[in-house]
Structures are given as structure tokens and as C-alpha cells.
Design a protein around this motif. Structure first.
Motif, PDB file in Angstrom:
ATOM      1  N   VAL A  21       0.856  -1.186   0.000  1.00 33.07           N
ATOM      2  CA  VAL A  21       0.000   0.000   0.000  1.00 33.07           C
ATOM      3  C   VAL A  21       0.893   1.238   0.000  1.00 33.07           C
ATOM      4  N   PRO A  22       0.656   2.179  -0.903  1.00 28.89           N
ATOM      5  CA  PRO A  22       1.477   3.404  -0.925  1.00 28.89           C
ATOM      6  C   PRO A  22       1.438   4.116   0.416  1.00 28.89           C
ATOM      7  N   GLU A  23       2.593   4.611   0.862  1.00 34.66           N
ATOM      8  CA  GLU A  23       2.688   5.248   2.174  1.00 34.66           C
ATOM      9  C   GLU A  23       1.889   6.541   2.265  1.00 34.66           C
ATOM     10  N   ASN A  24       1.715   7.242   1.129  1.00 29.71           N
ATOM     11  CA  ASN A  24       1.047   8.537   1.180  1.00 29.71           C
ATOM     12  C   ASN A  24      -0.473   8.433   1.298  1.00 29.71           C
ATOM     13  N   LEU A  25      -1.015   7.203   1.381  1.00 31.14           N
ATOM     14  CA  LEU A  25      -2.461   7.059   1.543  1.00 31.14           C
ATOM     15  C   LEU A  25      -2.892   7.248   2.994  1.00 31.14           C
ATOM     16  N   TRP A  26      -1.951   7.152   3.922  1.00 31.72           N
ATOM     17  CA  TRP A  26      -2.284   7.243   5.340  1.00 31.72           C
ATOM     18  C   TRP A  26      -1.365   8.239   6.038  1.00 31.72           C
ATOM     19  N   THR A  27      -1.928   8.928   7.026  1.00 30.17           N
ATOM     20  CA  THR A  27      -1.163   9.880   7.828  1.00 30.17           C
ATOM     21  C   THR A  27      -1.389   9.574   9.296  1.00 30.17           C
ATOM     22  N   ARG A  28      -0.307   9.507  10.053  1.00 30.76           N
ATOM     23  CA  ARG A  28      -0.421   9.265  11.489  1.00 30.76           C
ATOM     24  C   ARG A  28      -0.558  10.596  12.229  1.00 30.76           C
ATOM     25  N   CYS A  29      -1.586  10.714  13.046  1.00 30.75           N
ATOM     26  CA  CYS A  29      -1.777  11.929  13.839  1.00 30.75           C
ATOM     27  C   CYS A  29      -0.643  12.039  14.851  1.00 30.75           C
ATOM     28  N   PRO A  30       0.098  13.149  14.874  1.00 30.69           N
ATOM     29  CA  PRO A  30       1.213  13.290  15.814  1.00 30.69           C
ATOM     30  C   PRO A  30       0.771  13.420  17.267  1.00 30.69           C
ATOM     31  N   GLU A  31      -0.509  13.702  17.486  1.00 31.74           N
ATOM     32  CA  GLU A  31      -1.005  13.902  18.844  1.00 31.74           C
ATOM     33  C   GLU A  31      -1.502  12.599  19.478  1.00 31.74           C
ATOM     34  N   CYS A  32      -2.355  11.846  18.741  1.00 28.24           N
ATOM     35  CA  CYS A  32      -2.939  10.639  19.322  1.00 28.24           C
ATOM     36  C   CYS A  32      -2.473   9.352  18.647  1.00 28.24           C
ATOM     37  N   GLY A  33      -1.765   9.462  17.524  1.00 26.79           N
ATOM     38  CA  GLY A  33      -1.221   8.285  16.852  1.00 26.79           C
ATOM     39  C   GLY A  33      -2.193   7.566  15.943  1.00 26.79           C
ATOM     40  N   THR A  34      -3.395   8.077  15.775  1.00 29.23           N
ATOM     41  CA  THR A  34      -4.389   7.433  14.904  1.00 29.23           C
ATOM     42  C   THR A  34      -3.957   7.514  13.445  1.00 29.23           C
ATOM     43  N   MET A  35      -4.136   6.399  12.713  1.00 21.85           N
ATOM     44  CA  MET A  35      -3.858   6.386  11.281  1.00 21.85           C
ATOM     45  C   MET A  35      -5.089   6.902  10.543  1.00 21.85           C
ATOM     46  N   LEU A  36      -4.893   7.955   9.751  1.00 25.01           N
ATOM     47  CA  LEU A  36      -6.004   8.629   9.073  1.00 25.01           C
ATOM     48  C   LEU A  36      -5.856   8.489   7.567  1.00 25.01           C
ATOM     49  N   PHE A  37      -6.932   8.079   6.904  1.00 29.19           N
ATOM     50  CA  PHE A  37      -6.930   7.957   5.453  1.00 29.19           C
ATOM     51  C   PHE A  37      -6.846   9.353   4.846  1.00 29.19           C
ATOM     52  N   HIS A  38      -6.027   9.521   3.807  1.00 29.55           N
ATOM     53  CA  HIS A  38      -5.696  10.857   3.314  1.00 29.55           C
ATOM     54  C   HIS A  38      -6.916  11.627   2.828  1.00 29.55           C
ATOM     55  N   ARG A  39      -7.882  10.941   2.209  1.00 29.24           N
ATOM     56  CA  ARG A  39      -9.081  11.647   1.730  1.00 29.24           C
ATOM     57  C   ARG A  39      -9.939  12.119   2.894  1.00 29.24           C
ATOM     58  N   GLU A  40     -10.071  11.260   3.895  1.00 33.86           N
ATOM     59  CA  GLU A  40     -10.843  11.641   5.079  1.00 33.86           C
ATOM     60  C   GLU A  40     -10.190  12.821   5.781  1.00 33.86           C
ATOM     61  N   LEU A  41      -8.876  12.813   5.877  1.00 36.27           N
ATOM     62  CA  LEU A  41      -8.148  13.906   6.520  1.00 36.27           C
ATOM     63  C   LEU A  41      -8.277  15.197   5.721  1.00 36.27           C
ATOM     64  N   SER A  42      -8.184  15.090   4.402  1.00 36.02           N
ATOM     65  CA  SER A  42      -8.317  16.267   3.537  1.00 36.02           C
ATOM     66  C   SER A  42      -9.718  16.865   3.622  1.00 36.02           C
ATOM     67  N   ASP A  43     -10.736  16.005   3.623  1.00 35.34           N
ATOM     68  CA  ASP A  43     -12.121  16.486   3.721  1.00 35.34           C
ATOM     69  C   ASP A  43     -12.385  17.173   5.056  1.00 35.34           C
ATOM     70  N   ASN A  44     -11.631  16.789   6.072  1.00 38.04           N
ATOM     71  CA  ASN A  44     -11.794  17.387   7.406  1.00 38.04           C
ATOM     72  C   ASN A  44     -10.813  18.534   7.636  1.00 38.04           C
ATOM     73  N   LEU A  45     -10.273  19.107   6.537  1.00 37.52           N
ATOM     74  CA  LEU A  45      -9.355  20.253   6.584  1.00 37.52           C
ATOM     75  C   LEU A  45      -8.109  19.939   7.408  1.00 37.52           C
ATOM     76  N   ARG A  46      -7.625  18.711   7.296  1.00 38.46           N
ATOM     77  CA  ARG A  46      -6.419  18.251   7.990  1.00 38.46           C
ATOM     78  C   ARG A  46      -6.525  18.435   9.511  1.00 38.46           C
ATOM     79  N   VAL A  47      -7.702  18.131  10.014  1.00 41.82           N
ATOM     80  CA  VAL A  47      -7.936  18.088  11.456  1.00 41.82           C
ATOM     81  C   VAL A  47      -8.229  16.641  11.818  1.00 41.82           C
ATOM     82  N   CYS A  48      -7.526  16.107  12.809  1.00 39.20           N
ATOM     83  CA  CYS A  48      -7.694  14.709  13.194  1.00 39.20           C
ATOM     84  C   CYS A  48      -9.141  14.425  13.586  1.00 39.20           C
ATOM     85  N   THR A  49      -9.718  13.388  13.005  1.00 40.88           N
ATOM     86  CA  THR A  49     -11.113  13.041  13.299  1.00 40.88           C
ATOM     87  C   THR A  49     -11.251  12.358  14.656  1.00 40.88           C
ATOM     88  N   ASN A  50     -10.139  11.956  15.256  1.00 40.51           N
ATOM     89  CA  ASN A  50     -10.195  11.271  16.546  1.00 40.51           C
ATOM     90  C   ASN A  50      -9.991  12.227  17.725  1.00 40.51           C
TER      91      ASN A  50
END
Length: 301
Positions: A21-50
Motif C-alpha cells: 500500500v502506498p505510504e502517502n495514503l495514510w497519515t499518522r496523527c502526531p497527537e494521538c497516533g491514529t492512522m487517518l486515510f488521506h481523503r478523510e483527513l483532507s475532507d476534514n481540513l487536515r484536522v484529526c477526526t479522533n
């Protein structure tokens, strides 16, 4: 045996191995460590959903969500002298510039644009921390001045999103000189009677905090943003005391009178529209495609 080990075994492994799986599809939140799907993160204005942690967002992506319909026009910024000091550390300054331009896709650390936010015309500038730490260079100084001059010419308010680690060391005193230059640009807005609103994002430090980032008529910050001049460790070593918990974070500064508001990124558009329309003595913003309210009918009620 060579045929089995060199051909058959790799073929079997390739059939049954898990697809990478390409690494750029997921981003780890630096605060809580949750793995966030890039589209979900982008749609949420790069704010952690957790945990609601506000991650860095590029000026172009910010403008796309801020301006109505994502439509804006870039303001031309005068080009300064390239590498005026011929500075070199481990790399030459032009090499670092080319690397930053390639990584971000932008010319420099600040983007200036004009358009409508909540059907309210304004000029907006934003710093990109991904571009050499958003450092204040001669170009950044030119960008703030260009934005202020454009706002004065069009008689529009000026909004600035700050994100910087301070002045750019590769430009030495020329980078530090942007502090008084940008202060004069802010004075131009005040003399013209135009609102200047600053949104401080994580992090805003150094000479940027000591100049245009703290001179707004209204000071807003994103949640948990680091805002200050010197680092906490330097301050503790100087005063030889332990600093309070949350020191230099936006909520602490709000409690101690340094800020007017701490606003979630998803609420910034409405917040800015309301504040700008109040400062410019305009009526409430029109929501959706509804017709503008009739003042006479509203007064009669």
C-alpha cells in the motif's frame, strides 16, 4: 536447483505476497497516533477526526476551503534579489530553495490572494510552514506589503494566516529587516481605516510574532497552536523557573489577554466573515442562495 530457486520460488512468492500500500495514503496523527486515510483527513481540513488535533495545511488548500467556491486570484509579489549574501552552510542557499520549491510546489513561503469569503471581498495572505519553516524572508516581507497595498487600493480588509519559525537565517539582517517593513505595511492599513485580522496557526514564533503576527485589530488562533517569541527551554534557562503547563499555547494566551478568540479551523470561515462585516459596518452575511433581507421589513417587525 538454480531454476527452482531463481524462477519458481520468486514466481510463487509474487502470486501470494500481499500487495504493498502506498505510504502517502495514510497519515499518522502526531497527537494521538491514529492512522487517518488521506481523503478523510483532507475532507476534514487536515484536522484529526479522533482527537481534533490541527495539522499543518498548505496555503493553497486553506484558500480552497476559505474562499467561496474555492475561487481566488493570486496577488503578484515583487521578486527580491536571489541569495544576496551568497550564504552557504551544508548546502548553498539556492539549493535549499530549489528543494523547498520542489517539495511544496510553491515559489516561496507566503501566498497572497484576493476573493470573496462568505460573499465578503477581502485580501488574504498565508504562510507555508513546509517551506523552510515558513521563515520570514525578503519575499515574505514583499508579500505582506503587496497584500496590504492591494487591500488599500481595493478598500478591502486584510486577513493574514501566520505560521513561521522566525526570520530566515540565510538572509541574515535582510530577513530581520522585514520586521519594520511589515509593521509599516500594517500601519498603511490602519491609516486607511481598513481591518487587519491575524489568524495565528501552529507554530508562530520568532520575529514573525514580534512584528506583523501580533499587530492585528483582531487576534485569532487555531486550537493548541504554539505562539511565542523565544522557545520555552530558552525562557526557563533564562529565568531559572519552571513555566506553567500549556505556556505559549493559544488557550493559555487567550486566558491571559493576548488573543481575542481561539477558533476551530472548520469554523474560521464563518468567524472571519462575521468579524469583517462587523468591523466594516456591513449587514449580516447572506446564507446560501437566499435573497438579501429587506431592512425595512426587518425594522417593521
Amino acid at each position: 536447483m538454480n531454476w527452482i530457486s531463481n524462477y519458481v520460488r520468486p514466481k510463487i512468492n509474487s502470486l501470494f505476497s500481499r500487495r504493498e500500500v502506498p505510504e502517502n495514503l495514510w497519515t499518522r496523527c502526531p497527537e494521538c497516533g491514529t492512522m487517518l486515510f488521506h481523503r478523510e483527513l483532507s475532507d476534514n481540513l487536515r484536522v484529526c477526526t479522533n482527537c481534533d488535533h490541527h495539522m499543518a495545511i498548505s496555503p493553497r488548500d486553506r484558500f480552497a476551503s476559505l474562499f467561496d467556491g474555492g475561487v481566488f486570484t493570486e496577488v503578484t509579489v515583487p521578486e527580491p534579489i536571489t541569495d544576496p549574501l551568497h550564504f552557504r552552510d551544508q548546502k548553498k542557499y539556492p539549493e535549499r530553495m530549489r528543494a523547498a520549491q520542489k517539495a511544496t510546489g510553491e515559489k516561496e513561503a507566503m501566498l497572497v490572494a484576493e476573493g470573496e469569503v462568505g460573499r465578503t471581498p477581502m485580501v488574504v495572505a498565508a504562510q507555508d510552514f513546509a517551506f523552510m519553516g515558513g521563515s520570514m524572508s525578503m519575499y515574505v516581507g514583499n508579500a505582506v506589503i503587496a497584500g496590504a497595498e492591494r487591500a488599500v487600493r481595493l478598500k478591502r480588509p486584510f486577513v493574514l494566516f501566520s505560521a513561521a519559525g522566525g526570520a530566515r537565517m540565510q538572509e541574515g539582517i535582510l530577513g530581520l529587516m522585514q520586521m519594520p517593513r511589515t509593521t509599516i505595511a500594517v500601519e498603511m492599513l490602519k491609516e486607511a481605516g481598513l481591518p487587519y485580522v491575524v489568524v495565528l496557526t501552529h507554530p508562530t514564533t520568532g520575529g514573525v510574532t514580534a512584528s506583523y503576527a501580533m499587530l492585528g485589530d483582531i487576534q485569532i488562533a487555531e486550537p493548541n497552536a504554539l505562539i511565542g517569541f523565544a522557545g520555552a527551554r530558552v525562557i526557563e534557562q533564562t529565568i531559572r523557573e519552571k513555566l506553567p503547563e500549556g505556556f505559549q499555547r493559544s488557550e493559555y494566551l487567550l486566558d491571559h489577554g493576548m488573543l481575542d478568540r481561539v477558533t476551530h479551523r472548520k469554523a474560521l470561515k464563518e468567524e472571519l466573515t462575521t468579524i469583517i462585516r462587523m468591523l466594516t459596518r456591513q449587514g449580516p452575511a447572506i446564507r446560501g442562495d437566499l435573497p438579501k433581507p429587506d431592512p425595512a421589513r426587518a425594522a417593521a417587525k
